[in-house]
Design an enzyme around this catalytic site. Sequence first.
Site, mmCIF file in Angstrom:
data_model
loop_
_atom_site.group_PDB
_atom_site.id
_atom_site.type_symbol
_atom_site.label_atom_id
_atom_site.label_comp_id
_atom_site.label_asym_id
_atom_site.label_seq_id
_atom_site.Cartn_x
_atom_site.Cartn_y
_atom_site.Cartn_z
ATOM 1 N N LYS A 2 0.350 5.034 6.864
ATOM 2 C CA LYS A 2 0.007 5.687 5.690
ATOM 3 C C LYS A 2 1.163 7.011 5.585
ATOM 4 C CE LYS A 2 -3.418 2.341 4.327
ATOM 5 N NZ LYS A 2 -2.778 1.362 3.725
ATOM 6 N N SER B 142 0.431 -0.482 -0.187
ATOM 7 C CA SER B 142 0.264 0.382 0.441
ATOM 8 C C SER B 142 1.292 1.336 -0.122
ATOM 9 C CB SER B 142 -1.251 -0.359 1.250
ATOM 10 O OG SER B 142 -0.530 0.001 2.253
#
Length: 243
Positions: free
Chosen positions: A127, A54
Amino acid sequence: MPTRSNRVATERRGRRRSTGAFIRDILIIFVVAILVSFLIKTFIVRSFYIPSASMENTLQIDDRIIVNELEPGMIPISHGDVVVFRDPGGWLAPQPPVHQNGFGAAVDQVLTVIGLSAADSNDHLIKRVIGLPGDRVACCTADGHVSVNGQALTEPYILVPPGKKDAATRSFDVTVPKGELWVMGDNRYNSQDSSLNQDLPGRGFVPIDHVVGRAFVISWPTNRWTWLDDYPDVFRGVEENQK
């Protein structure tokens, strides 16, 4: 005068005491090192490994990173920071239990305690921070960019598949509530981030108190060693545009 046998016995006792003192000192050093490592891991830095794609190409699967746990407790989070956080609820699929033999489990537990392993990496996400409390974050502009407080971002770190131009797979236009964050993966088309979790009760926001810390370096493998950039130029001026 002491006899030869007495001298030999005395020398043997001296050697035994020296060996015993050496072993004792080694054990003390080992215990102190474990304690110091544990305290550092608990309060200052911690290691995690990357289990998914990701954050490509910034982070690769099986990279190991060092996380500064002083942020956000003592150091405020900034735009562009790469942060590790606990699942806000429903972002991650249930993880199957990992089965290890007794010895392997014991070794992994010791390494986890001293910060050289991260048994719970699969229970956390990593993230990049795009929106801070009070920011209006939206996507996408006519050119496919994310905007923060009306300022379109040119993001050199993101990975977008050939033939795509939008910097997110779902549109959004939100204002980040107090005490929360809006986060996105660098691999925008393969990331369980805020944009893909808008329909959950948390509406895609991440509570700041879920943040474990800021990732600041790739520590392993050695050919991947590098500091992680927060790209201040990308977000320069967005605070001034906040209403």
